[in-house]
Scaffold this active site. Structure first.
Site, PDB file in Angstrom:
ATOM      1  N   GLU A  33       0.831  -1.206   0.000  1.00  0.00           N
ATOM      2  CA  GLU A  33       0.000   0.000   0.000  1.00  0.00           C
ATOM      3  C   GLU A  33       0.862   1.251   0.000  1.00  0.00           C
ATOM      4  OE1 GLU A  33      -3.102   0.132  -1.145  1.00  0.00           O
ATOM      5  OE2 GLU A  33      -3.684  -1.239   0.469  1.00  0.00           O
ATOM      6  N   SER A 128     -12.183   1.044  -5.479  1.00  0.00           N
ATOM      7  CA  SER A 128     -11.894   1.526  -6.832  1.00  0.00           C
ATOM      8  C   SER A 128     -13.080   1.562  -7.777  1.00  0.00           C
ATOM      9  CB  SER A 128     -10.780   0.690  -7.472  1.00  0.00           C
ATOM     10  OG  SER A 128      -9.576   1.020  -6.896  1.00  0.00           O
ATOM     11  N   SER A 130     -14.157   4.185  -9.114  1.00  0.00           N
ATOM     12  CA  SER A 130     -13.851   5.115 -10.208  1.00  0.00           C
ATOM     13  C   SER A 130     -12.900   4.487 -11.230  1.00  0.00           C
ATOM     14  CB  SER A 130     -13.302   6.443  -9.683  1.00  0.00           C
ATOM     15  OG  SER A 130     -12.372   6.239  -8.682  1.00  0.00           O
ATOM     16  N   ASP A 174      -4.649   0.647  -9.291  1.00  0.00           N
ATOM     17  CA  ASP A 174      -6.075   0.317  -9.394  1.00  0.00           C
ATOM     18  C   ASP A 174      -6.454  -0.026 -10.829  1.00  0.00           C
ATOM     19  OD1 ASP A 174      -5.892   1.126  -6.818  1.00  0.00           O
ATOM     20  OD2 ASP A 174      -6.922   3.034  -7.114  1.00  0.00           O
TER      21      ASP A 174
END
Ligand code: GLA
Length: 387
Positions: A33, A128, A130, A174
């Site tokens: 991350e 995610s 978007s 993503d």
């Protein structure tokens, strides 16, 4: 779902002749991350939940975009000649942004289209939605206009749309995870050169359980860009003295030997996370290859601690849920996932313990935070498809 999308399309645009239905998944990151803009590794997988689009080509240049999830906004009417960011267009900016990015690379759309979208990824949860919408758009553009473009490039153009059109400075994780998703596999991606390999996720008697804190995060408003800047600053300071291209070039040992260069304790913490998290991700994938799920879970826990203490992107909601998860029976590992500051945590839980896990954690969270958390037992699905 195809039939549902046909019906939704009919409701909005009258009939559903000549439409095609598409799907692109959401994603969850298992480990790695805040490493994707530091040249490090990530380990995400695509989910079976995602975004659907029923699309029909028009014979003019208009774009009529409707989302079942945002019905209050009605049909967003725009055109191929108005590919500029407009706040009033809300979610449709992601669609416009991808068309804009395609045009920049000479993939030109000659006609507009009518589209009905529907997504079953919880909105603003950090799974995610978007990026799913972006990759979905790229994928249906490819299909309709027969663009000779690979999925990897769709991921890159989707990222470009998000960075340059929408104005969110995200990394590639993503969009890549969604475009390249593969059932029952996570993607071990080196973000410095986009080399990747699939790693089968065999959890035996355990499952991936996603916990939504229901604390909505807004990437635009968050400290995401601030963290990016801090990492850049740390990198620039290192570069004055040692020969590296990204923070991920450092091993833990090399970082410890050189961290004094950064001087500022805050920068040391931020860079430490980037370096250690990258190494943890490499180790975690090795653990999986060796079927050492327990150690994989332990690395997930360490990832959360680092994101909490050194990177400071968790917050009370994520910490409450993750720290309580660690104490539950049958939990292999748990950590926040995505950008942080709210959104979701990801956990691996033995099947026989899942019911009790959800009940105990749900109660604890409600008592401590004051509202409910949501739980999803998820499966790893494929990348974009035509239904
Ligand atoms: C968001 C961004 C990604 C990545 C993660 C943190 O999801 O879109 O590019 O930086 O945060 O790992």
């Amino acid at each position: 779902m195809k039939n549902r999308m046909l019906l939704e399309f009919e409701n909005i645009f009258g009939n559903s002749e000549d439409i095609k239905v598409f799907f692109a998944p959401g994603r969850v990151n298992l480990i790695g991350e805040h490493t994707d803009y530091n040249g490090g590794h990530v380990f995400p997988c695509s989910l079976t939940v995602g975004t659907y689009a029923a699309v029909r080509e028009r014979n003019d240049r208009n774009l009529n975009l409707y989302s079942v999830n945002f019905e209050e906004l009605g049909i967003i009417k725009t055109s191929l000649d108005k590919l500029v960011y407009d706040k009033a267009d809300d979610w449709a900016n992601y669609v416009k942004g991808v068309i804009w990015a395609f045009e920049k690379e000479n993939y030109i759309c000659n006609t507009g289209f009518d589209v009905v979208f529907y997504g079953n990824i919880p909105n603003k949860s950090g799974l995610s939605s978007s990026a799913s919408l972006e990759v979905l758009t790229g994928f249906f553009l490819k299909t309709f206009f027969k663009f000779n473009i690979e999925l990897k490039e769709i991921a890159l153009l989707s990222q470009m749309a998000e960075n340059e059109f929408v104005g969110v400075n995200c990394g590639i994780m993503d969009q890549f995870a969604i475009a390249m998703g593969k059932k029952d596999n996570a993607i071990f991606l080196n973000t410095s050169n986009l080399e990747y390999k699939y790693a089968p996720i065999k959890l035996e008697d355990a499952k991936i359980v996603i916990i939504n804190t229901n604390k909505q995060r807004a990437l635009e408003d968050s400290k995401y860009n601030e963290r990016r800047k801090e990492c850049e600053e740390a990198l620039n300071k290192f570069k004055e003295v040692i020969n590296i291209d990204s923070l991920a070039d450092l091993t833990e040992k090399k970082f410890e030997a050189n961290k004094h260069i950064l001087e500022n304790p805050l920068l040391i913490k931020r860079a430490k996370h980037a370096v250690y998290e990258n190494q943890r991700t490499i180790k975690a994938v090795k653990c999986l290859e060796n079927n050492d799920i327990e150690q994989f879970g332990e690395l997930m826990n360490q990832s959360h601690i680092s994101l909490k203490d050194d990177y400071e992107v968790t917050g009370i909601e994520l910490d409450t849920i993750v720290e309580a998860a660690w104490l539950e029976e049958g939990v292999v590992g748990a950590r926040m996932t995505g950008a942080g500051f709210g959104g979701c945590a990801v956990s691996i839980v033995k099947e026989e313990s899942i019911n009790r896990f959800i009940e105990n954690l749900g109660n604890h969270y409600k008592k401590t935070i004051g509202y409910e958390a949501s739980f999803y037992i998820v499966e790893i699905g494929n990348g974009p498809i035509v239904l």
